[in-house]
Design a protein around this motif. Structure first.
Motif, PDB file in Angstrom:
ATOM      1  N   CYS A 181      33.328   4.376 -83.441  1.00  0.00           N
ATOM      2  CA  CYS A 181      32.361   3.878 -84.421  1.00  0.00           C
ATOM      3  C   CYS A 181      32.961   3.896 -85.824  1.00  0.00           C
ATOM      4  CB  CYS A 181      31.092   4.726 -84.371  1.00  0.00           C
ATOM      5  SG  CYS A 181      30.036   4.607 -85.833  1.00  0.00           S
ATOM      6  N   LEU A 182      33.559   5.015 -86.204  1.00  0.00           N
ATOM      7  CA  LEU A 182      34.071   5.165 -87.567  1.00  0.00           C
ATOM      8  C   LEU A 182      35.336   4.347 -87.808  1.00  0.00           C
ATOM      9  CD1 LEU A 182      33.504   9.000 -88.127  1.00  0.00           C
ATOM     10  CD2 LEU A 182      32.118   7.101 -88.980  1.00  0.00           C
ATOM     11  N   THR A 183      36.149   4.174 -86.763  1.00  0.00           N
ATOM     12  CA  THR A 183      37.399   3.421 -86.942  1.00  0.00           C
ATOM     13  C   THR A 183      37.226   1.931 -86.713  1.00  0.00           C
ATOM     14  OG1 THR A 183      38.031   3.712 -84.611  1.00  0.00           O
ATOM     15  CG2 THR A 183      38.738   5.423 -86.180  1.00  0.00           C
ATOM     16  N   GLY A 184      36.172   1.552 -85.979  1.00  0.00           N
ATOM     17  CA  GLY A 184      35.974   0.148 -85.658  1.00  0.00           C
ATOM     18  C   GLY A 184      36.849  -0.340 -84.520  1.00  0.00           C
ATOM     19  N   GLU A 185      37.562   0.590 -83.863  1.00  0.00           N
ATOM     20  CA  GLU A 185      38.422   0.228 -82.745  1.00  0.00           C
ATOM     21  C   GLU A 185      37.635   0.247 -81.434  1.00  0.00           C
ATOM     22  OE1 GLU A 185      41.549  -0.729 -83.128  1.00  0.00           O
ATOM     23  OE2 GLU A 185      41.446  -0.392 -85.295  1.00  0.00           O
ATOM     24  N   VAL A 186      38.219  -0.331 -80.383  1.00  0.00           N
ATOM     25  CA  VAL A 186      37.565  -0.273 -79.074  1.00  0.00           C
ATOM     26  C   VAL A 186      37.699   1.135 -78.518  1.00  0.00           C
ATOM     27  CG1 VAL A 186      38.044  -2.699 -78.589  1.00  0.00           C
ATOM     28  CG2 VAL A 186      39.651  -0.949 -77.810  1.00  0.00           C
TER      29      VAL A 186
END
Length: 234
Positions: free
Chosen positions: A80-85
């Motif tokens: 969520c915080l990194t925006g990665e999968v």
């Protein structure tokens, strides 16, 4: 506002006021997949009575647990915080309730609130410590000690000495074959430490079971105690 989830309960009032319109209470069934592997996180999950498990799924379908989450944690937070999968699969190990919040809402608020961001990162760091300890545990400690450690951690998270767990799930959590779990569980049962019947585990002697557990239980437990995240079940 108080929540059963300790992370939510630790959030400052002004941040909870901002998040409250987006919080939703839901019930999840055992085995229900909340975040499939290799997908983007759209919801973040804060367990109330459910227990969640994060696993790595290999190409042949076998699974290995990375971490278990109860009221002391939340699922989907790092992605969520990194925006990665999310490279891991998150599913409900034990059925129950949890509170969800849209990932974009939580991330936006966290970026606007250093206190909230710090709290979330602190909990994620604790989860990382636990995951690292679990890797060492699975590599260096015998199955009976690992099973004892894992059962004690589940008892702490759920706040009860009885909970539903099949041998199949136990095998995934401990990282062994189902036949190995059967033999190990029977030995703990014969010592009078646990009861096990039809997928239901009962901790009969927590103190005795702790003597069977490896050092990893105390390491993880002390970390959670320092953060005030888990109540010891006496």
């Amino acid at each position: 506002m108080r929540f059963r989830n300790r992370v939510l309960s630790s959030i400052r009032e002004e941040d909870i006021v901002a998040l409250r319109p987006h919080l939703r209470e839901v019930l999840v069934a055992r085995g229900q997949v909340l975040i499939p592997e290799n997908t983007r996180v759209t919801q973040v999950y804060f367990p109330s009575t459910a227990i969640l498990s994060s696993v790595i799924v290999l190409l042949d379908g076998r699974q290995c647990e990375v971490s278990t989450l109860g009221t002391e944690g939340f699922g989907g937070g790092l992605a969520c915080l990194t925006g990665e999968v999310s490279t891991e699969r998150l599913f409900a190990q034990i059925a129950g309730g949890l509170i969800t919040v849209p990932a974009d809402v939580l991330k936006t608020r966290a970026l606007a609130s250093p206190a909230l961001l710090n709290l979330l990162l602190q909990r994620l760091q604790a989860s990382q410590v636990e995951a690292g300890q679990g890797v060492a545990c699975n590599a260096l400690h015998e199955a009976p000690a690992r099973l004892a450690r894992w059962l004690l951690m589940t008892m702490d998270r759920i706040g009860a000495t009885e909970f539903p767990l099949t041998q199949t799930y136990l095998a995934v959590m401990v990282g062994v074959q189902r036949t190995t779990i059967s033999g190990v569980a029977n030995r703990l049962k014969q010592k009078g430490l646990i009861g096990y019947s039809r997928g239901q585990v009962t901790i009969l002697d927590p103190a005795g079971l702790e003597t069977e557990a490896c050092e990893c239980y105390a390491v993880i437990r002390n970390r959670s105690d320092a953060l005030g995240l888990v109540d010891r079940h006496d």
